[in-house]
Design a protein around this motif. Structure first.
Motif, PDB file in Angstrom:
ATOM      1  N   PHE A   1     -23.101 -71.033 -55.563  1.00 27.32           N
ATOM      2  CA  PHE A   1     -22.834 -69.813 -56.324  1.00 27.32           C
ATOM      3  C   PHE A   1     -21.410 -69.857 -56.867  1.00 27.32           C
ATOM      4  O   PHE A   1     -20.450 -69.976 -56.096  1.00 27.32           O
ATOM      5  N   CYS A   2     -21.273 -69.789 -58.186  1.00 30.54           N
ATOM      6  CA  CYS A   2     -19.961 -69.742 -58.841  1.00 30.54           C
ATOM      7  C   CYS A   2     -19.800 -68.358 -59.457  1.00 30.54           C
ATOM      8  O   CYS A   2     -20.613 -67.950 -60.282  1.00 30.54           O
ATOM      9  N   SER A   3     -18.764 -67.655 -59.062  1.00 27.05           N
ATOM     10  CA  SER A   3     -18.513 -66.316 -59.574  1.00 27.05           C
ATOM     11  C   SER A   3     -17.219 -66.318 -60.383  1.00 27.05           C
ATOM     12  O   SER A   3     -16.148 -66.648 -59.860  1.00 27.05           O
ATOM     13  N   TRP A   4     -17.333 -65.951 -61.657  1.00 29.45           N
ATOM     14  CA  TRP A   4     -16.198 -65.907 -62.578  1.00 29.45           C
ATOM     15  C   TRP A   4     -15.849 -64.467 -62.904  1.00 29.45           C
ATOM     16  O   TRP A   4     -16.731 -63.644 -63.136  1.00 29.45           O
ATOM     17  N   PHE A   5     -14.559 -64.175 -62.936  1.00 32.14           N
ATOM     18  CA  PHE A   5     -14.022 -62.869 -63.316  1.00 32.14           C
ATOM     19  C   PHE A   5     -13.198 -63.102 -64.584  1.00 32.14           C
ATOM     20  O   PHE A   5     -12.250 -63.891 -64.566  1.00 32.14           O
ATOM     21  N   ILE A   6     -13.594 -62.450 -65.668  1.00 31.39           N
ATOM     22  CA  ILE A   6     -12.968 -62.722 -66.957  1.00 31.39           C
ATOM     23  C   ILE A   6     -12.379 -61.429 -67.522  1.00 31.39           C
ATOM     24  O   ILE A   6     -13.044 -60.388 -67.554  1.00 31.39           O
ATOM     25  N   ASN A   7     -11.103 -61.520 -67.913  1.00 31.74           N
ATOM     26  CA  ASN A   7     -10.443 -60.375 -68.550  1.00 31.74           C
ATOM     27  C   ASN A   7      -9.441 -60.890 -69.583  1.00 31.74           C
ATOM     28  O   ASN A   7      -9.426 -62.088 -69.886  1.00 31.74           O
ATOM     29  N   GLU A   8      -8.612 -60.023 -70.076  1.00 33.36           N
ATOM     30  CA  GLU A   8      -7.641 -60.399 -71.105  1.00 33.36           C
ATOM     31  C   GLU A   8      -6.622 -61.424 -70.603  1.00 33.36           C
ATOM     32  O   GLU A   8      -6.009 -62.138 -71.386  1.00 33.36           O
ATOM     33  N   GLY A   9      -6.450 -61.534 -69.295  1.00 26.52           N
ATOM     34  CA  GLY A   9      -5.509 -62.477 -68.706  1.00 26.52           C
ATOM     35  C   GLY A   9      -6.045 -63.890 -68.569  1.00 26.52           C
ATOM     36  O   GLY A   9      -5.284 -64.821 -68.330  1.00 26.52           O
ATOM     37  N   GLY A  10      -7.358 -64.080 -68.689  1.00 24.23           N
ATOM     38  CA  GLY A  10      -7.952 -65.405 -68.594  1.00 24.23           C
ATOM     39  C   GLY A  10      -9.242 -65.407 -67.795  1.00 24.23           C
ATOM     40  O   GLY A  10      -9.873 -64.361 -67.599  1.00 24.23           O
TER      41      GLY A  10
ATOM     42  N   ARG B   1     -13.787 -67.335 -58.350  1.00 24.56           N
ATOM     43  CA  ARG B   1     -13.694 -66.823 -56.978  1.00 24.56           C
ATOM     44  C   ARG B   1     -13.742 -68.009 -56.015  1.00 24.56           C
ATOM     45  O   ARG B   1     -14.751 -68.711 -55.941  1.00 24.56           O
ATOM     46  N   ILE B   2     -12.626 -68.262 -55.323  1.00 20.04           N
ATOM     47  CA  ILE B   2     -12.527 -69.359 -54.369  1.00 20.04           C
ATOM     48  C   ILE B   2     -12.016 -68.788 -53.051  1.00 20.04           C
ATOM     49  O   ILE B   2     -10.945 -68.190 -53.004  1.00 20.04           O
ATOM     50  N   ASP B   3     -12.799 -68.947 -51.996  1.00 16.50           N
ATOM     51  CA  ASP B   3     -12.427 -68.463 -50.663  1.00 16.50           C
ATOM     52  C   ASP B   3     -11.997 -66.996 -50.690  1.00 16.50           C
ATOM     53  O   ASP B   3     -10.990 -66.609 -50.097  1.00 16.50           O
ATOM     54  N   GLY B   4     -12.745 -66.174 -51.410  1.00 18.59           N
ATOM     55  CA  GLY B   4     -12.493 -64.741 -51.440  1.00 18.59           C
ATOM     56  C   GLY B   4     -11.402 -64.276 -52.388  1.00 18.59           C
ATOM     57  O   GLY B   4     -11.111 -63.085 -52.451  1.00 18.59           O
ATOM     58  N   LEU B   5     -10.796 -65.204 -53.138  1.00 21.24           N
ATOM     59  CA  LEU B   5      -9.729 -64.843 -54.081  1.00 21.24           C
ATOM     60  C   LEU B   5     -10.102 -65.246 -55.500  1.00 21.24           C
ATOM     61  O   LEU B   5     -10.717 -66.292 -55.707  1.00 21.24           O
ATOM     62  N   ASN B   6      -9.714 -64.418 -56.476  1.00 16.03           N
ATOM     63  CA  ASN B   6      -9.887 -64.781 -57.879  1.00 16.03           C
ATOM     64  C   ASN B   6      -8.699 -65.641 -58.291  1.00 16.03           C
ATOM     65  O   ASN B   6      -7.572 -65.167 -58.340  1.00 16.03           O
ATOM     66  N   VAL B   7      -8.971 -66.927 -58.578  1.00 11.78           N
ATOM     67  CA  VAL B   7      -7.923 -67.899 -58.870  1.00 11.78           C
ATOM     68  C   VAL B   7      -7.998 -68.263 -60.352  1.00 11.78           C
ATOM     69  O   VAL B   7      -9.043 -68.708 -60.841  1.00 11.78           O
TER      70      VAL B   7
END
Length: 135
Positions: free
Chosen positions: A110-119, A123-129
């Motif tokens: 499972f790959c979870s991506w968080f996308i916003n104006e910053g880039g 999600r790696i080990d519970g952190l958005n990197v």
């Protein structure tokens, strides 16, 4: 008249053969789920993605919403999910799954991506990197 029941070995060979036909001579054992989260408060995220060179479709993800797709992991080959994305005036093409890079980073297939104006953040080990800045 005798009824023929295939052996377990024969069923395994048939299943393997159908898998090879289905994936064009590449065996896929399982899929990776790719989740795209639009972290913008105001802008829709427009994506057009491919998985291993095959289109998976276009999506318009509303602000603070998510959608996803699957990328088959091909045995012995590089598996790649790539997306063209736009968020307002930001645009770019990004690899969201690369089996050479992400087999261990995307836990539980499972790959979870968080996308916003910053880039784009993975999600790696519970952190958005942060992985990519917008070009």
């Amino acid at each position: 008249m005798a009824i023929f029941f295939p052996s377990k070995e024969m069923l395994l060979v048939l299943t393997f053969s159908f898998s090879l036909i289905r994936f064009g001579s590449s065996l896929s054992l399982y899929d990776y789920d790719i989740e795209i989260n639009n972290g913008s408060f105001y802008l829709p995220l427009v994506t057009k993605c491919t998985a291993n060179g095959k289109p998976v479709g276009a999506m318009t993800i509303k602000p603070r919403s998510s959608q996803g797709f699957k990328c088959p992991w091909l045995v012995g080959k590089r598996s790649l999910a790539t997306c063209d994305m736009s968020l307002g005036n930001f645009r770019g093409r990004f690899d969201l799954f690369d089996s050479n890079r992400d087999l261990k980073r995307c836990n539980g297939k499972f790959c979870s991506w968080f996308i916003n104006e910053g880039g784009l953040f993975l999600r790696i080990d519970g952190l958005n990197v942060l992985q990519y800045r917008w070009p």
